[in-house]
Design an enzyme around this catalytic site. Sequence first.
Site, PDB file in Angstrom:
ATOM      1  N   TYR A 185      32.043  48.987  35.964  1.00 36.31           N
ATOM      2  CA  TYR A 185      32.462  47.750  35.298  1.00 36.31           C
ATOM      3  C   TYR A 185      31.368  47.284  34.343  1.00 36.31           C
ATOM      4  CZ  TYR A 185      33.926  42.984  34.356  1.00 36.31           C
ATOM      5  OH  TYR A 185      34.300  41.836  33.717  1.00 36.31           O
TER       6      TYR A 185
ATOM      7  N   ASN B 296      37.256  34.911  40.595  1.00 38.80           N
ATOM      8  CA  ASN B 296      37.501  33.573  41.105  1.00 38.80           C
ATOM      9  C   ASN B 296      38.994  33.225  41.229  1.00 38.80           C
ATOM     10  OD1 ASN B 296      37.744  30.724  41.174  1.00 38.80           O
ATOM     11  ND2 ASN B 296      35.703  30.457  40.323  1.00 38.80           N
TER      12      ASN B 296
ATOM     13  N   GLU C 112      49.516  44.568  36.163  1.00 37.83           N
ATOM     14  CA  GLU C 112      48.695  43.392  35.842  1.00 37.83           C
ATOM     15  C   GLU C 112      49.490  42.442  34.943  1.00 37.83           C
ATOM     16  OE1 GLU C 112      45.023  44.454  33.903  1.00 37.83           O
ATOM     17  OE2 GLU C 112      44.221  42.418  33.980  1.00 37.83           O
TER      18      GLU C 112
ATOM     19  N   ASP D 158      41.641  35.886  28.179  1.00 30.56           N
ATOM     20  CA  ASP D 158      40.477  36.337  27.410  1.00 30.56           C
ATOM     21  C   ASP D 158      40.672  36.456  25.899  1.00 30.56           C
ATOM     22  OD1 ASP D 158      39.848  36.724  30.071  1.00 30.56           O
ATOM     23  OD2 ASP D 158      39.228  38.804  29.849  1.00 30.56           O
TER      24      ASP D 158
END
Length: 419
Positions: A80, A33, A390, A161
């Site tokens: 995943y 998202n 990342e 997270d």
Amino acid sequence: MEKYREQARNILAANDRGHYTIPTSGLYPFQWNWDSAFAALGFSHVDLDRALVELETLMANQWPDGMVPHIIFHEHDEGYFPNADVWLTLRPTPTSGITQPAVAGFALWQIVQRAAGQPNLLDRCKALIEPIHRWHQWFYRIRGDQDGLVAIVHPWESGRDNSIDWDEAFERVPTEGVSEFKRRDTSHANPEHRPTDEQYKRYIWLVEQFRGLDWDNAAIAQQSKFQVVDPGFNAILIRACTDLAQCAESLGMEPIAQESRALAELGINGLDKLWADELDQYLCLDRLTGDLVMSESVGGLLPVFVGIDTEKAERIAERIQRLKREANYLVPSHSLADSRSEELRYWRAPIWLIVNYMIARGLREHGFSEQAEEIDNDSLTLIKESGFAEYYSPIDATPCGGDTFTWTAAIVLELLAHR
Ligand code: DGY
């Protein structure tokens, strides 16, 4: 600079799956998202039509109640975990059953401004306003409290997270009784850069709790064993409401503009409850205990991205200057003075360019352009030294997690466009 712009464009092209963009191949093979909203921001410098397609695909997967899920599993991929077979949300295109920071409204306003004078594109922007507004209303209706603050029910919703912010509240989520599973993330990225196995058990425990509630969002909001108010998450939502109001106003949708402005105002007032005067930043609130969480993370700096009062914005600018004494690059996702911080582990200290961008943009809008410039320069130095990772070590710029990362490329395009 042209070389970096070119590299960023190539990364977007390589991660482009036609109607959505993956964050990076292997580690994240679906549409996420908030990654997708940042991808749209990146594409808006290359191809406005493609930028809109990204948001259109995201919003086409909105749930009937208004929630926009955090992952859309467009294709099957065994690489995943947890994939669609674990979530079992029974959506036409499989999705996860939780949400993520509401960046889409911010991205849309950038696109609307860049699409000025192009009626076909602006009509498509207009069609996105109502669904994004329904998502914002969903947050305040399902997750909001009387103070105008919205809670997350799973650490994955925050996008941060394994932040230290969640440690205490997360301890109360059980690990017993979780079905056996095999992590996949640790075969794509260095396990030392990722959340721990213990944390994964708790992430999955919550997914199983919610699945047991048949993905009924009202029940999940009441019963989740993890309910935390994150100032960063709230700030992104407030910003999206403010920006969506601008979109609606400029495209002749005054009722939505008014409602959206009212939501932003409610949210900004709510943030005051999270201000920690002694720390010069905001803190998370554990909704199940009613306590503020003593944890100095970047979530407490992100409110500078919205219209908080100038004095608080200035205090946040000062706080960031002090962080520079602990780190060689700005902005570490957690204070390195905290013994719980970990230089390379995901959200426990590493730097994320999307966060740098939102903080710097907010500082600039509040009049602190020198500090904003320093952060932007650090962001560009990180990609020059270590590529489009990342996330990065705040000490020596070690690239961490996945590489050729979509949102890192998107932020580079955004930063270079303003130079
Ligand atoms: C992951 O798989 O690491 C994601 O952050 C969960 O959305």
